[in-house]
Design a protein around this motif. Sequence first.
Motif, mmCIF file in Angstrom:
data_model
loop_
_atom_site.group_PDB
_atom_site.id
_atom_site.type_symbol
_atom_site.label_atom_id
_atom_site.label_comp_id
_atom_site.label_asym_id
_atom_site.label_seq_id
_atom_site.Cartn_x
_atom_site.Cartn_y
_atom_site.Cartn_z
ATOM 1 N N ARG A 1 0.825 -1.206 0.000
ATOM 2 C CA ARG A 1 0.000 0.000 0.000
ATOM 3 C C ARG A 1 0.865 1.264 0.000
ATOM 4 N N GLU A 2 1.953 1.241 0.760
ATOM 5 C CA GLU A 2 2.815 2.421 0.862
ATOM 6 C C GLU A 2 3.496 2.728 -0.466
ATOM 7 N N VAL A 3 4.044 1.711 -1.124
ATOM 8 C CA VAL A 3 4.800 1.933 -2.358
ATOM 9 C C VAL A 3 3.878 2.222 -3.533
ATOM 10 N N SER A 4 2.740 1.542 -3.596
ATOM 11 C CA SER A 4 1.816 1.756 -4.716
ATOM 12 C C SER A 4 1.024 3.046 -4.556
ATOM 13 N N GLY A 5 0.834 3.477 -3.305
ATOM 14 C CA GLY A 5 -0.004 4.648 -3.061
ATOM 15 C C GLY A 5 -1.480 4.358 -3.248
ATOM 16 N N LYS A 6 -1.839 3.066 -3.259
ATOM 17 C CA LYS A 6 -3.226 2.662 -3.472
ATOM 18 C C LYS A 6 -3.628 1.636 -2.425
ATOM 19 N N GLU A 7 -4.912 1.466 -2.263
ATOM 20 C CA GLU A 7 -5.424 0.457 -1.338
ATOM 21 C C GLU A 7 -5.488 -0.897 -2.037
ATOM 22 N N GLU A 8 -4.339 -1.442 -2.347
ATOM 23 C CA GLU A 8 -4.268 -2.758 -2.978
ATOM 24 C C GLU A 8 -4.121 -3.822 -1.898
ATOM 25 N N LEU A 9 -4.928 -4.862 -1.992
ATOM 26 C CA LEU A 9 -4.920 -5.928 -0.998
ATOM 27 C C LEU A 9 -3.962 -7.030 -1.455
ATOM 28 N N LEU A 10 -2.846 -7.140 -0.764
ATOM 29 C CA LEU A 10 -1.843 -8.161 -1.080
ATOM 30 C C LEU A 10 -2.092 -9.393 -0.219
ATOM 31 N N GLY A 11 -2.147 -10.541 -0.860
ATOM 32 C CA GLY A 11 -2.343 -11.790 -0.139
ATOM 33 C C GLY A 11 -1.179 -12.739 -0.326
ATOM 34 N N LEU A 12 -0.751 -13.382 0.764
ATOM 35 C CA LEU A 12 0.292 -14.401 0.730
ATOM 36 C C LEU A 12 -0.275 -15.676 1.353
ATOM 37 N N GLU A 13 -0.174 -16.765 0.636
ATOM 38 C CA GLU A 13 -0.665 -18.048 1.151
ATOM 39 C C GLU A 13 0.412 -19.109 0.970
ATOM 40 N N TYR A 14 0.844 -19.678 2.070
ATOM 41 C CA TYR A 14 1.836 -20.761 2.011
ATOM 42 C C TYR A 14 1.129 -22.056 1.673
ATOM 43 N N ARG A 15 1.603 -22.741 0.641
ATOM 44 C CA ARG A 15 0.987 -23.981 0.181
ATOM 45 C C ARG A 15 2.007 -25.130 0.258
ATOM 46 N N PRO A 16 2.053 -25.854 1.395
ATOM 47 C CA PRO A 16 2.986 -26.980 1.492
ATOM 48 C C PRO A 16 2.539 -28.141 0.609
ATOM 49 N N ALA A 17 3.462 -28.663 -0.206
ATOM 50 C CA ALA A 17 3.106 -29.697 -1.176
ATOM 51 C C ALA A 17 2.661 -30.989 -0.506
#
Length: 355
Positions: free
Chosen positions: A204-220
């Motif tokens: 959000r800080e670098v883009s200057g927009k309210e972008e929702l970043l998602g991270l999901e760990y997927r163990p194989a």
Amino acid sequence: MIRTLRAVDFRCFSGLGLEIPEGGAVFTGDNAQGKTSILEAVCVLVRLHSPRTRKVPAMCRMGGAGGFGIAGEAWGQERRVRWQRAFELAVDGEPREGAGSYLSDGGLIVWMGNEDLELVRGAAETRRHYLDFIGSQVEPGYRTALARYRRALKAKNLLLKDLRPREEELRSYEEVMISEGTLLVEARTRLVELISPRAADSQREVSGKEELLGLEYRPAGGHDLRLALEQARDRERRQRQSFVGPHRDDLLLSINGLPAGEFASEGQQRTLALALKLAQGEALAAVRGSLPVYLIDDVFGELDPGRRNAVLRVLPGAAQKWITTTHLGWLNESAGLEGMARFAVKAGSVANAID
């Protein structure tokens, strides 16, 4: 902080000697002159790791003696790395046996480069490598567990290639994979929980927009590696390769709920890559209680002024930064780079830059 850096027969440098102020340094010059190699030398000195290659001989200078040496004053210690067929490591003149001993009281590093776009666009291996580099710096035993898991996986895969695989040996290596792999899965789960909110804030800080970043760990193999190996056993024996385990994990990235590698614009992808590295730095500082050194390879010259200034705002002002660039114009337009030395790099030689 890193006060001095010396190198012999490393990449294009027959010899290198630098004194760096607390704020860090900016290295300018055309491509293929040695700028990135200076940052790589720091990474090898501090973490015994190159972000550019896994083949140590590739870092030796062509025409040199077939080895290299790197030394410097880092975090108040005199550290030395020599390589000629094997590593020789020392801290304050005392030999260190093995990488674990050498790294136990070393500093922290964040590497930022344009190749970080592969974190978003590239294969899962790139994202696993990102987690592994953080884990090796903040999780006790992570580096050892990863090395043991990889050795057991390699041995298992070799056995699977046999026409008549020896089941007892296969299961013995699987036991190692289960014990070490479970440690890796648990550690990676903690790492993603640590990184996620920090990466979202940086996005959000670098883009200057309210972008929702998602991270999901997927163990194989899920969170029960023993069960996963049992369920995959017949398939692995038939196809003669390993299908489950941390070597196939992934970190899924999304912007506003959509897969970032497929649907994010180039600007969003570039910002996401920066956000992941900024989050890495914050996570390292939070866990270890000290700031990492930021090695920033030709990133700022490629950013528009808005994103560039946003990144500089997010970077800790007290952290030492080593920056390379081919473009000079942006330097005087940017705040936050005061107190940094400037060097010109050309054909494997370094001189104080003249503004």
